[in-house]
Scaffold this motif. Structure first.
Motif, PDB file in Angstrom:
ATOM      1  N   LEU A 129      -2.405  -2.159   4.663  1.00 33.43           N
ATOM      2  CA  LEU A 129      -1.115  -1.480   4.736  1.00 33.43           C
ATOM      3  C   LEU A 129      -1.198  -0.448   5.857  1.00 33.43           C
ATOM      4  CD1 LEU A 129      -0.640  -0.905   0.894  1.00 33.43           C
ATOM      5  CD2 LEU A 129       0.144  -2.849   2.268  1.00 33.43           C
ATOM      6  N   VAL A 130      -0.331  -0.558   6.850  1.00 38.54           N
ATOM      7  CA  VAL A 130      -0.384   0.305   8.024  1.00 38.54           C
ATOM      8  C   VAL A 130       0.866   1.171   8.059  1.00 38.54           C
ATOM      9  CG1 VAL A 130      -0.566   0.385  10.539  1.00 38.54           C
ATOM     10  CG2 VAL A 130      -1.643  -1.488   9.269  1.00 38.54           C
ATOM     11  N   GLY A 131       0.699   2.483   8.277  1.00 39.99           N
ATOM     12  CA  GLY A 131       1.880   3.332   8.331  1.00 39.99           C
ATOM     13  C   GLY A 131       1.563   4.784   8.595  1.00 39.99           C
ATOM     14  N   MET A 132       2.598   5.604   8.470  1.00 39.76           N
ATOM     15  CA  MET A 132       2.471   7.039   8.637  1.00 39.76           C
ATOM     16  C   MET A 132       1.634   7.612   7.489  1.00 39.76           C
ATOM     17  SD  MET A 132       4.162   7.688  11.411  1.00 39.76           S
ATOM     18  CE  MET A 132       4.773   9.372  11.409  1.00 39.76           C
ATOM     19  N   PRO A 133       1.144   8.856   7.627  1.00 40.33           N
ATOM     20  CA  PRO A 133       0.270   9.416   6.595  1.00 40.33           C
ATOM     21  C   PRO A 133       0.823   9.354   5.175  1.00 40.33           C
ATOM     22  CG  PRO A 133       0.171  10.776   8.545  1.00 40.33           C
ATOM     23  CD  PRO A 133       1.231   9.740   8.813  1.00 40.33           C
ATOM     24  N   TRP A 134       2.160   9.489   5.012  1.00 35.73           N
ATOM     25  CA  TRP A 134       2.690   9.483   3.644  1.00 35.73           C
ATOM     26  C   TRP A 134       2.703   8.096   3.009  1.00 35.73           C
ATOM     27  CZ3 TRP A 134       5.585  10.998   7.924  1.00 35.73           C
ATOM     28  CH2 TRP A 134       6.622  10.155   8.322  1.00 35.73           C
ATOM     29  N   ALA A 135       2.295   7.068   3.753  1.00 36.01           N
ATOM     30  CA  ALA A 135       2.131   5.746   3.147  1.00 36.01           C
ATOM     31  C   ALA A 135       1.032   5.785   2.087  1.00 36.01           C
ATOM     32  CB  ALA A 135       1.800   4.713   4.214  1.00 36.01           C
ATOM     33  N   GLU A 136       0.201   6.857   2.126  1.00 33.30           N
ATOM     34  CA  GLU A 136      -0.871   7.015   1.142  1.00 33.30           C
ATOM     35  C   GLU A 136      -0.349   7.124  -0.285  1.00 33.30           C
ATOM     36  OE1 GLU A 136      -3.608  10.131   1.899  1.00 33.30           O
ATOM     37  OE2 GLU A 136      -4.203   9.390   3.865  1.00 33.30           O
ATOM     38  N   LYS A 137       0.948   7.353  -0.437  1.00 36.25           N
ATOM     39  CA  LYS A 137       1.512   7.483  -1.786  1.00 36.25           C
ATOM     40  C   LYS A 137       1.301   6.220  -2.610  1.00 36.25           C
ATOM     41  CE  LYS A 137       4.999  11.020  -0.786  1.00 36.25           C
ATOM     42  NZ  LYS A 137       4.361  12.018  -1.665  1.00 36.25           N
ATOM     43  N   ILE A 138       1.078   5.087  -1.953  1.00 34.35           N
ATOM     44  CA  ILE A 138       0.814   3.857  -2.695  1.00 34.35           C
ATOM     45  C   ILE A 138      -0.468   4.001  -3.511  1.00 34.35           C
ATOM     46  CG2 ILE A 138      -0.503   2.750  -0.841  1.00 34.35           C
ATOM     47  CD1 ILE A 138       1.933   0.994  -3.267  1.00 34.35           C
ATOM     48  N   ALA A 139      -1.382   4.848  -3.039  1.00 36.05           N
ATOM     49  CA  ALA A 139      -2.647   5.060  -3.756  1.00 36.05           C
ATOM     50  C   ALA A 139      -2.437   5.816  -5.057  1.00 36.05           C
ATOM     51  CB  ALA A 139      -3.641   5.802  -2.868  1.00 36.05           C
ATOM     52  N   ASP A 140      -1.252   6.413  -5.244  1.00 39.69           N
ATOM     53  CA  ASP A 140      -0.944   7.090  -6.507  1.00 39.69           C
ATOM     54  C   ASP A 140      -0.749   6.090  -7.636  1.00 39.69           C
ATOM     55  OD1 ASP A 140      -1.039   9.495  -5.167  1.00 39.69           O
ATOM     56  OD2 ASP A 140       1.141   9.644  -4.905  1.00 39.69           O
ATOM     57  N   GLU A 141      -0.480   4.841  -7.285  1.00 42.72           N
ATOM     58  CA  GLU A 141      -0.318   3.800  -8.285  1.00 42.72           C
ATOM     59  C   GLU A 141      -1.705   3.352  -8.754  1.00 42.72           C
ATOM     60  OE1 GLU A 141       2.599   3.061  -9.446  1.00 42.72           O
ATOM     61  OE2 GLU A 141       3.608   4.338  -7.990  1.00 42.72           O
ATOM     62  N   PRO A 142      -1.962   3.417 -10.065  1.00 43.22           N
ATOM     63  CA  PRO A 142      -3.306   3.134 -10.600  1.00 43.22           C
ATOM     64  C   PRO A 142      -3.907   1.808 -10.135  1.00 43.22           C
ATOM     65  CG  PRO A 142      -1.865   3.972 -12.314  1.00 43.22           C
ATOM     66  CD  PRO A 142      -0.994   3.732 -11.116  1.00 43.22           C
ATOM     67  N   GLN A 143      -3.065   0.769 -10.014  1.00 42.22           N
ATOM     68  CA  GLN A 143      -3.592  -0.544  -9.655  1.00 42.22           C
ATOM     69  C   GLN A 143      -4.042  -0.629  -8.207  1.00 42.22           C
ATOM     70  OE1 GLN A 143      -0.567   0.432 -10.437  1.00 42.22           O
ATOM     71  NE2 GLN A 143       0.910  -1.213 -10.281  1.00 42.22           N
ATOM     72  N   TRP A 144      -3.723   0.408  -7.389  1.00 39.30           N
ATOM     73  CA  TRP A 144      -4.129   0.404  -5.989  1.00 39.30           C
ATOM     74  C   TRP A 144      -5.202   1.437  -5.677  1.00 39.30           C
ATOM     75  CZ3 TRP A 144      -3.409  -2.717  -1.890  1.00 39.30           C
ATOM     76  CH2 TRP A 144      -2.510  -3.779  -2.071  1.00 39.30           C
ATOM     77  N   SER A 145      -5.288   2.463  -6.460  1.00 34.61           N
ATOM     78  CA  SER A 145      -6.233   3.540  -6.161  1.00 34.61           C
ATOM     79  C   SER A 145      -7.675   3.049  -6.110  1.00 34.61           C
ATOM     80  CB  SER A 145      -6.094   4.665  -7.190  1.00 34.61           C
ATOM     81  OG  SER A 145      -6.352   4.186  -8.496  1.00 34.61           O
TER      82      SER A 145
END
Length: 202
Positions: free
Chosen positions: A172-188
């Motif tokens: 997943l490529v994007g701006m720094p706030w794309a990191e919010k996907i890591a807040d989802e347990p299945q991705w962290s």
């Protein structure tokens, strides 16, 4: 006024790609993710982030050009599938864009009118058929910022499902706030995070 020869030289300069150490590191990470194809167990994924102008798009374009599609046994093989979040950023439109970038243009619109489940099934089948080893999705922050709460969880769940069922790692490529996907347990637990700080193209 530039001459045609000067214009040609200028365009050659604009296309110069300098592989800084951080770029070599990222490319090596991409290679490691691809090597996991066909192995059992959870397929790790990656989040590549950086501010505007740091060269993220140039980086993934260069990597794709090193692993172009080719016909193998009568089938167009796409070892590295590079896609971009579409202008109408929804889960369904993103899946349709991935299918289109795999060459499934004709059937994409029909499936989009039906439901996301059929799009998902079709994408997984085509990823397997095309021998895809790595999916790279550019401008991922656009999908995240336009879809929050329940919709964001659905996006995380669907991408995880594709990751598991197709056995293909996703970047997943994007701006720094794309990191919010890591807040989802299945991705962290499955995300390697890499930041791009310097421009990668001259």
């Amino acid at each position: 006024m530039l001459t045609d020869k000067q214009k040609e030289k200028l365009n050659e300069f604009r296309d110069v790609f300098i592989e800084y150490p951080i770029i070599s590191t990222v490319f090596n990470d991409f290679d490691r993710l691809r090597l996991g194809k066909g192995l059992t167990g959870e397929k790790p994924c990656m989040l590549l982030n950086g501010d505007t102008g740091t060269g993220k798009t140039a980086l993934i374009k260069q990597y794709k050009e090193r692993h172009l599609p080719q016909f193998i046994n009568g089938v167009m093989n796409h070892p590295v599938l590079v896609s971009r979040i579409p202008s109408n950023p929804t889960l369904e439109s993103t899946l349709a864009e991935l299918l289109k970038d795999l060459g499934q243009v004709g059937s994409t619109k029909r499936k989009l009118r039906v439901n996301g489940t059929r799009l998902t099934t079709s994408l997984i089948e085509n990823l397997k058929t095309c021998g895809t080893e790595l999916i790279i999705i550019d401008e991922f922050q656009e999908l995240i910022e336009h879809n929050q709460g329940k919709k964001r969880r659905e996006i995380a769940n669907r991408l995880k499902y594709i990751n598991d069922e197709a056995g293909v790692s996703i970047v997943l490529v994007g701006m720094p706030w794309a990191e919010k996907i890591a807040d989802e347990p299945q991705w962290s637990s499955r995300l390697l995070v890499e930041g791009v700080q310097d421009s990668v193209s001259a």
